[in-house]
Enzyme design. Structure first.
Site, PDB file in Angstrom:
ATOM      1  N   GLY A 112      -1.035  -0.574   9.122  1.00 21.42           N
ATOM      2  CA  GLY A 112      -0.104  -1.592   9.603  1.00 21.42           C
ATOM      3  C   GLY A 112       0.068  -1.698  11.100  1.00 21.42           C
ATOM      4  CD  GLU A 129      -3.584   4.300   2.976  1.00 20.83           C
ATOM      5  OE1 GLU A 129      -3.861   4.973   1.967  1.00 20.83           O
ATOM      6  OE2 GLU A 129      -2.777   3.335   2.944  1.00 20.83           O
ATOM      7  N   PRO A 130      -5.340   2.848   8.776  1.00 16.02           N
ATOM      8  CG  PRO A 130      -6.393   3.569  10.738  1.00 16.02           C
ATOM      9  CD  PRO A 130      -5.818   4.080   9.439  1.00 16.02           C
ATOM     10  N   GLY A 131      -6.443  -0.486   9.094  1.00 14.81           N
ATOM     11  CA  GLY A 131      -7.556  -1.411   8.823  1.00 14.81           C
ATOM     12  C   GLY A 131      -7.733  -2.284  10.039  1.00 14.81           C
ATOM     13  NE  ARG A 134      -4.416 -12.207   9.628  1.00 17.56           N
ATOM     14  CZ  ARG A 134      -3.634 -12.248  10.670  1.00 17.56           C
ATOM     15  NH1 ARG A 134      -4.023 -12.851  11.761  1.00 17.56           N
ATOM     16  NH2 ARG A 134      -2.460 -11.649  10.643  1.00 17.56           N
ATOM     17  CE1 TYR A 193      -0.350 -13.361   5.211  1.00 16.22           C
ATOM     18  CE2 TYR A 193      -2.326 -13.363   6.567  1.00 16.22           C
ATOM     19  CZ  TYR A 193      -1.692 -13.053   5.390  1.00 16.22           C
ATOM     20  OH  TYR A 193      -2.390 -12.437   4.393  1.00 16.22           O
ATOM     21  CB  CYS A 243     -10.048 -32.508   2.706  1.00 14.37           C
ATOM     22  SG  CYS A 243     -11.628 -33.246   3.035  1.00 14.37           S
ATOM     23  CD  GLU A 244      -4.756 -27.689   2.702  1.00 15.49           C
ATOM     24  OE1 GLU A 244      -5.563 -27.830   1.759  1.00 15.49           O
ATOM     25  OE2 GLU A 244      -3.906 -26.805   2.742  1.00 15.49           O
ATOM     26  CE1 TYR A 283      -6.312  -7.017   5.382  1.00 15.71           C
ATOM     27  CE2 TYR A 283      -5.637  -6.734   7.662  1.00 15.71           C
ATOM     28  CZ  TYR A 283      -5.768  -6.239   6.380  1.00 15.71           C
ATOM     29  OH  TYR A 283      -5.333  -4.970   6.101  1.00 15.71           O
TER      30      TYR A 283
HETATM   31  N1  LLP Z   1      -2.730   0.720   3.407  1.00 16.31           N
HETATM   32  C1  LLP Z   1      -2.184  -0.061   2.462  1.00 16.31           C
HETATM   33  C2  LLP Z   1      -1.637   0.555   1.254  1.00 16.31           C
HETATM   34  C3  LLP Z   1      -2.177  -1.446   2.625  1.00 16.31           C
HETATM   35  O1  LLP Z   1      -1.630  -2.207   1.689  1.00 16.31           O
HETATM   36  C4  LLP Z   1      -2.728  -2.018   3.802  1.00 16.31           C
HETATM   37  C5  LLP Z   1      -2.726  -3.456   3.998  1.00 16.31           C
HETATM   38  C6  LLP Z   1      -3.286  -1.167   4.749  1.00 16.31           C
HETATM   39  C7  LLP Z   1      -3.254   0.208   4.532  1.00 16.31           C
HETATM   40  C8  LLP Z   1      -3.932  -1.661   6.008  1.00 16.31           C
HETATM   41  O2  LLP Z   1      -3.064  -2.367   6.822  1.00 16.31           O
HETATM   42  P1  LLP Z   1      -3.539  -2.771   8.302  1.00 16.31           P
HETATM   43  O3  LLP Z   1      -3.640  -1.509   9.105  1.00 16.31           O
HETATM   44  O4  LLP Z   1      -4.847  -3.454   8.191  1.00 16.31           O
HETATM   45  O5  LLP Z   1      -2.466  -3.689   8.779  1.00 16.31           O
HETATM   46  N2  LLP Z   1      -3.901 -10.194   4.941  1.00 16.31           N
HETATM   47  C9  LLP Z   1      -2.847  -9.780   5.838  1.00 16.31           C
HETATM   48  C10 LLP Z   1      -2.674  -8.290   5.847  1.00 16.31           C
HETATM   49  C11 LLP Z   1      -2.422  -7.734   4.479  1.00 16.31           C
HETATM   50  C12 LLP Z   1      -2.392  -6.246   4.507  1.00 16.31           C
HETATM   51  C13 LLP Z   1      -2.364  -5.688   3.146  1.00 16.31           C
HETATM   52  N3  LLP Z   1      -2.322  -4.272   3.118  1.00 16.31           N
HETATM   53  C14 LLP Z   1      -3.158 -10.290   7.241  1.00 16.31           C
HETATM   54  O6  LLP Z   1      -4.147 -10.976   7.406  1.00 16.31           O
HETATM   55  O7  LLP Z   1      -2.396 -10.048   8.176  1.00 16.31           O
END
Ligand code: LLP
Length: 463
Positions: free
Chosen positions: A278, A320-322, A360, A364, A391-392, A421
């Site tokens: 997050g 858990e960074p994504g 996004r 969002y 078309c939106e 994402y």
């Molecule tokens: N761990 C868990 C359990 C999660 O549900 C998530 C994201 C992450 C880690 C990774 O979060 P990050 O570090 O990437 O923020 N589609 C949305 C974000 C949805 C995130 C869902 N879970 C967007 O585009 O902002």
């Protein structure tokens, strides 16, 4: 390349209709390192380059739109997280942000673990050779087939999300003669300061088991009794695109409180806590994300302090960074099509992609930056909205930005920070073909996910 100016449109910073923009940068050709991947620059002709390759060349070879991924930057960021947390903690990259087999291999090589949340992500991870014990399996509604596959593969942990799942996983593991390592995902009741759809620790939502009312404690009580489960820890993920560490502080405090209650009731000290992902990134120059070492220091200190106060041995921490790893490492390259100045409003710049490759903004209200990539220009700033070809009318990629006033069809523009994402949430809306992901490193480019073709679309349409 000489470009003629467009007929009158709102070009100047003093013509500002409604919107969320700051004044145009002094130099529209400058690329703020905060929002661009690390090897991005401009060559002597003013063309944007990544990994040493000009985007004109990449566009010619791979077409547009395309996601261009800076492999060196990805690896550096992954390594920075790994190093920051050290050997006493684990970093699980959240595959939902973007997953491909190349990425899995880079993660493996850089010593990161992987969080997957579906059978498809698990299959990708396993097929690229990620050792199963370094995989965490998430999801609020894992199917029995997915659970069985994960247990059989020997994933390092399954993160349990409901009372029903506790029983389901225990039963499947036992029937396979296994004892599955699990964490229990709880909601700690924190309101994260982010968009409602990406906040996940308040109680009124689908993820996790509420700490409130003793529900999380009850979940642990039940799980500890089941032979098919080895409860290794508690999991909390408070949301996404968060800059303020105070939410993590409250979460850590409450998770440690639960660990203490578990110790007091059952005489067991659970050895792990996972604080989720997050962490926010910079989409525009206004965002100020923290560095991994600052985050690691803050989280480790919070947990250590809380555990000392509760007289608990400090558990092993995982995160858990994504987005914070992959987000800044890619940008989307588009070709400009129609340029439509609307008197007194702004200029609509249509590109050859849109909400199908970046949902996004529509979903969002996300903010992005944009730069002219195929050349530089000294023309006056023009207020633009970058829109797609769908078309939106909500098909907006960048709501409000400034680009040089001589922007014209055929120019290439680039939208930074689209590594997370965007490809992973891409769709075939209007039967758009999803763009490729091209990894670039040290002057060499290779496709890691190829562009979809009409044959791909028609293959699924079985008549
Ligand atoms: N761990 C868990 C359990 C999660 O549900 C998530 C994201 C992450 C880690 C990774 O979060 P990050 O570090 O990437 O923020 N589609 C949305 C974000 C949805 C995130 C869902 N879970 C967007 O585009 O902002």
């Amino acid at each position: 390349m000489s470009r003629s100016a467009h007929p009158a449109g709102p070009r100047h910073a003093d013509v500002l209709p409604e919107g969320h923009y700051t004044a145009p940068a002094d130099d529209l050709n400058a690329l703020d390192p905060k929002v661009w991947a690390r090897t991005v620059g401009r060559d002597a002709d003013g063309v944007v380059t990544v990994g040493g390759i000009p985007v004109m060349q990449l566009a010619e070879e791979y077409g547009t739109p395309a996601y261009l991924l800076d492999e060196a930057d990805f690896r550096e960021r992954a390594r920075a997280w790994r190093t920051a947390f050290g050997d006493d903690a684990d970093v699980f990259y959240a595959g939902k942000a973007f997953l491909s087999r190349a990425v899995v291999r880079w993660l493996d090589e850089e010593g990161l673990n992987l969080d997957v949340c579906s059978g498809g992500e698990l299959a990708t991870a396993l097929s690229a050779g990620m050792p199963a014990e370094r995989i965490a399996f998430h999801g609020n509604n894992k199917s029995p087939e997915e659970i069985e596959r994960a247990v059989r593969a020997g994933v390092g942990r399954i993160v349990l999300d409901s009372f029903q799942e506790i029983v389901r996983v225990a039963h499947i593991a036992q029937s396979l003669g296994k004892r599955q390592r699990v964490q229990i995902r709880i909601t700690v009741g924190v309101e994260a300061h982010t968009h409602e759809f990406i906040a996940t620790a308040h109680e009124d939502q689908k993820f996790g088991i509420p700490l409130a009312g003793g529900q999380a404690a009850e979940a642990v009580r039940r799980a500890l009794k089941l032979d098919g489960l080895e409860v290794i820890g508690i999991h909390s993920h408070i949301g996404s695109q968060i800059f303020d560490m105070s939410g993590f502080e409250v979460a850590a405090h409450r998770v440690v409180g639960l660990l203490k209650d578990i110790r007091d009731e059952h005489g067991v000290e659970l050895p792990e806590i996972d604080l989720g992902g997050g962490l926010g990134i910079a989409y525009t120059s206004d965002d100020d994300p923290r560095e991994p070492h600052e985050i690691a220091k803050a989280l480790t200190e919070i947990v250590t302090r809380e555990c000392e106060a509760a007289r608990l041995a400090t558990p092993r921490i995982s995160v858990e960074p994504g987005r914070a790893i992959v987000g800044p490492t890619a940008f989307t390259l588009y070709e400009v099509g129609t340029v439509k100045p609307l008197e007194g409003l702004r200029t609509y710049v249509s590109v050859d992609g849109g909400m199908s490759d970046n949902i996004r903004t529509a979903l969002y209200d996300a903010e992005y930056s944009v730069a002219l990539a195929s050349r530089t220009s000294d023309a006056e700033p023009m207020l633009v909205r970058i829109v797609g070809k769908h078309c939106e009318s909500g098909d907006i990629v960048v709501k409000d930005a400034f680009l040089p006033g001589d922007l014209a069809p055929g120019d290439l523009i680039a939208v930074p920070a689209t590594g997370a994402y965007c490809r992973s949430m891409a769709s075939n809306y209007n039967h758009a073909l999803r763009p490729p992901v091209v990894a670039v490193r040290d002057g060499a480019a290779r496709v890691v996910v190829r562009r979809e073709t009409e044959e791909d679309l028609l293959r699924l349409d079985v008549g």
